[in-house]
Each structure stands twice: as structure tokens, then as C-alpha cells.
Design an enzyme around this catalytic site. Structure first.
Site: not given
Ligand code: IDP
Ligand code: MG
Length: 153
Positions: A57, A85, A102, A112, A126
Site C-alpha cells: 500500500f 494516540r 477514527r 483514517n 517528526e
Molecule cells: P498508525 O497511523 O496508526 O500509526 P501505521 O501502521 O504506522 O499506523 O501506518 C501508517 C499509515 O499507513 C496508517 O495510518 C494508514 O494510513 C496506512 N496503512 C497502514 N496499514 C495499512 C494497510 O494495511 N492498508 C492501507 N493503508 C495502511
Molecule cells: Mg505509525
């Protein structure tokens, strides 16, 4: 005091949720010490999402994050990383707790609404990634004594 980065993703902007989300953080008692709007460049997104670069993705995520501007916030408060968080909710919005951002506003894993720092190290990096020094404001909150007990700060 601890600082954490929140990015309001393009879907937040497109759906007119920017004010609502800022309002939630303000009401909670988090102090806004940085706020700006920007277009996330490919270079910035490659760095920010480097941990996902081999995921299927990744390209879609970069495209989504650059579809319109984003809003970057720097919030300050005791344990702000964990608090923010929790307020964001889990990555998959369909499983996110009701009452979280969310869980209340999204149906998607990818679209999201917010990004939030996930650790002290991430928050530090960041802040540097998204804010210039002059864009971060140290200011005294007049209501601070009413937000925390004397032993909490
Ligand atoms: P987080 O934003 O909750 O910390 P992370 O695992 O760090 O989640 O992933 C970063 C961003 O990547 C997510 O907020 C989402 O927008 C995208 N993302 C994560 N996993 C997926 C997936 O399985 N499919 C599509 N987009 C994803
Ligand atoms: Mg993250």
C-alpha cells in the site's frame, strides 16, 4: 513537557473535520504549540513512511497523503504521546473505539483522518521533520494550574 505531532490527513481536510479535531484536542487540555498547513512532498512522505516502503500500500499511501494539503499540529501535555494516540484510535478505523477520532469519523484503514506520533523517538523526529524552529511556540498556559495537580507536571 512532552510533545507529540498530529497530522490531519487529506481526508480530514476534504471532509471539513479540521476544526472538530482541533477542538477535541483543545478541550482535552492539550496545548497547541505548533500549527501549520502544507503539501507533503514525495521526499517527505518517503521519509515519514520509510517503515512501510516495502508494503503493497506504500504508493497508494503516498498518493493519498499528497492528494490535498495536510495540517500539522504540535501538541504539548503530560504523557501527550499516549493520550493523543488513544484519542486517535486504532489504525483500522472500523475497529477503532467509539469516541476516538477514527472510531467516530472513519471507515477505513488507509483514509483514517489523522497521523499521530507513536513513541518519544518518533515524536522528536517528526517535530524536526514537520516544523522549523520558528514555527514552534513556547507559551505559558494561564489555565495550567487547573489542568494538572502540582505533582503531575
Ligand atoms: P498508525 O497511523 O496508526 O500509526 P501505521 O501502521 O504506522 O499506523 O501506518 C501508517 C499509515 O499507513 C496508517 O495510518 C494508514 O494510513 C496506512 N496503512 C497502514 N496499514 C495499512 C494497510 O494495511 N492498508 C492501507 N493503508 C495502511
Ligand atoms: Mg505509525
Amino acid at each position: 513537557m512532552q510533545r507529540t505531532v498530529v497530522l490531519l490527513k487529506p481526508d480530514a481536510l476534504q471532509r471539513g473535520l479540521v476544526g472538530e479535531i482541533i477542538h477535541r484536542f483543545e478541550r482535552r487540555g492539550l496545548k497547541l504549540v505548533g500549527l501549520k498547513m502544507m503539501r507533503a512532498s514525495n521526499t517527505l512522505l518517503e521519509e515519514h513512511y520509510a517503515h512501510h516502503k516495502d508494503r503493497p500500500f506504500f504508493e497508494g499511501l503516498k498518493k493519498f497523503m499528497s492528494a490535498s494539503p495536510i495540517v500539522c499540529m504540535l501538541l504539548e501535555g503530560v504523557d501527550s504521546i499516549a493520550v493523543v494516540r488513544k484519542m486517535a484510535g486504532s489504525t483500522n478505523s472500523r475497529e477503532a473505539e467509539l469516541g476516538s477520532i477514527r472510531g467516530d469519523f472513519s471507515m477505513s484503514v488507509s483514509a483514517n483522518i489523522v497521523h499521530v506520533s507513536d513513541s518519544k523517538e518518533a515524536a522528536r523526529k517528526e517535530q524536526e521533520r514537520f516544523f522549523e524552529k520558528g514555527e514552534v511556540f513556547d507559551w505559558q498556559s494561564a489555565v495550567s494550574p487547573f489542568l494538572y495537580g502540582g505533582d503531575e507536571k
